[in-house]
Enzyme design. Structure first.
Site: not given
Ligand code: ACO
Length: 334
Positions: A115, A256, A286
């Site tokens: 990214c 980003h 993204n």
């Molecule tokens: N729908 C429903 N539930 C989901 C989904 C979904 N699509 N995805 C995950 N869950 C569930 C998980 O299984 C978990 O359930 P559990 O509590 O029963 O285990 C729960 O939701 C919470 O999951 P988390 O991963 O802790 O959720 P979080 O609030 O962290 O959100 C997300 C996840 C959106 C991926 C977030 O962590 C994020 O945005 N991370 C950073 C992404 C980023 O900036 N990446 C860098 C750039 S990308 C690149 O360089 C290519």
């Protein structure tokens, strides 16, 4: 006389096909409510099967060159930032884009910084221009992320989209048009936070790669989220302090576009007003290296971005990599 790099023009391409949250509800165990609440994303664009990363990059590049007022013959370097290249080994997507848009006998190469790729490429363009080696650099961020996403994995498939953005960076002697500052950095000890394990020298293409789905992106989402907020905030505070700029002086904060909650947390930490923060995550998701140029193009096309206005770019991605920049828009307004 000193030579500086200036941001001459912007262009972008977003595929027509929309993949909405309700479409995803039919594909994996998720809900529109979960996706909007946790990420801010409502829909993302997906390129048709026959459209490649270079096709999207070429469309964005043509627009950026036309808006720069330059001819294709004036471009003397082409850089494409992508982690979803047309081919994983060779040729580079930059070479293919150059050919598609009619630029030949010009240095062209890809860079891989996920990214952060577009802002990384701006650091390279600046160095080439300010050293006097090049005059007009075409910088492209293009991704067909749908080609490395597993649409049965709800933790990643809701996040990403396809698209491309491009900019022409040109030499100037006018200091008021110059890039004010640009930083890029990395920490490879977090390499396993965001990874597409195969194909590569660690896991060459074979049946095991397919059986174990190693060709798809894997992300430690929650760990990446926490580090992204911390790193992005520190990075922008540093670049503002180094240049004695107050956050209130920034006309356009262009982070980003990975997750609205990350953008909000960083914006709040800086005391940014809502009207300063550029948001496209809700409609494109993204798009990795394409995210920042697509966002700049969005404010350009809507008439929000005016000549001379200061942009603060801030990005974070796989590697882990991060980068930030203070750049006045030196292009003609629409
Ligand atoms: N729908 C429903 N539930 C989901 C989904 C979904 N699509 N995805 C995950 N869950 C569930 C998980 O299984 C978990 O359930 P559990 O509590 O029963 O285990 C729960 O939701 C919470 O999951 P988390 O991963 O802790 O959720 P979080 O609030 O962290 O959100 C997300 C996840 C959106 C991926 C977030 O962590 C994020 O945005 N991370 C950073 C992404 C980023 O900036 N990446 C860098 C750039 S990308 C690149 O360089 C290519």
């Amino acid at each position: 006389m000193a030579i500086y790099a200036s941001f001459r023009s912007i262009g972008a391409y977003a595929p027509e096909k929309i993949l909405s949250n309700s479409d995803l509800e039919k594909m994996v165990d998720t809900t529109d409510e979960w996706i909007v609440k946790r990420t801010g994303i409502k829909e993302r664009r997906i390129a048709d099967e026959h459209i490649s990363t270079s096709d999207m990059g070429a469309m964005a590049a043509n627009i950026a060159i036309e808006r720069s007022g330059l001819g294709k013959e004036d471009i003397d370097l082409v850089i494409c930032a992508t982690v979803t290249p047309d081919y994983f080994n060779m040729p580079s997507t930059a070479c293919i884009i150059s050919d598609k848009i009619g630029i030949s006998n010009v240095q062209a190469f890809d860079i891989s910084a996920a990214c952060s790729g577009f802002v990384y490429s701006l650091t390279i363009a600046k160095a080439f221009i300010e050293s006097g080696m090049k005059k007009n650099v075409l910088v492209i961020g293009a991704e067909k992320f749908s080609s490395i996403v597993d649409y049965t994995d709800r933790s990643t498939c809701v996040l990403f989209g396809d698209g491309a953005g491009a900019a022409v960076i040109s030499a100037t002697t006018d200091k008021s048009e110059a890039f004010m500052d640009i930083h890029a950095s990395a920490d490879g000890s977090y390499a396993d936070f965001l990874v597409t394990p195969a194909p590569g020298s660690v896991h060459p293409a074979n049946q095991k790669m397919l059986d174990e789905k190693l060709n798809f992106v894997q992300m430690k989402g929650n760990e990446t989220f926490k580090l992204a907020v911390k790193t992005l905030t520190k990075d922008v505070i540093d670049i503002l302090e180094t240049n004695s700029i107050d956050a209130s002086e920034i006309k356009h904060f262009i982070p980003h576009q990975a997750n609205y909650r990350i953008i909000k947390a960083v914006g709040d930490a800086l005391g940014m007003r809502e009207d300063q923060v550029v948001l496209t995550v809700q409609k494109y998701g993204n798009t990795s290296a394409a995210s920042i140029p697509m966002a700049i193009n969005d404010i350009y096309e809507s008439g929000r971005l005016k000549e001379g206005e200061l942009m603060l770019l801030d990005t974070f991605g796989g590697g882990l990599t991060w980068a930030s920049a203070l750049i006045p828009f030196a292009g003609k307004v629409k």
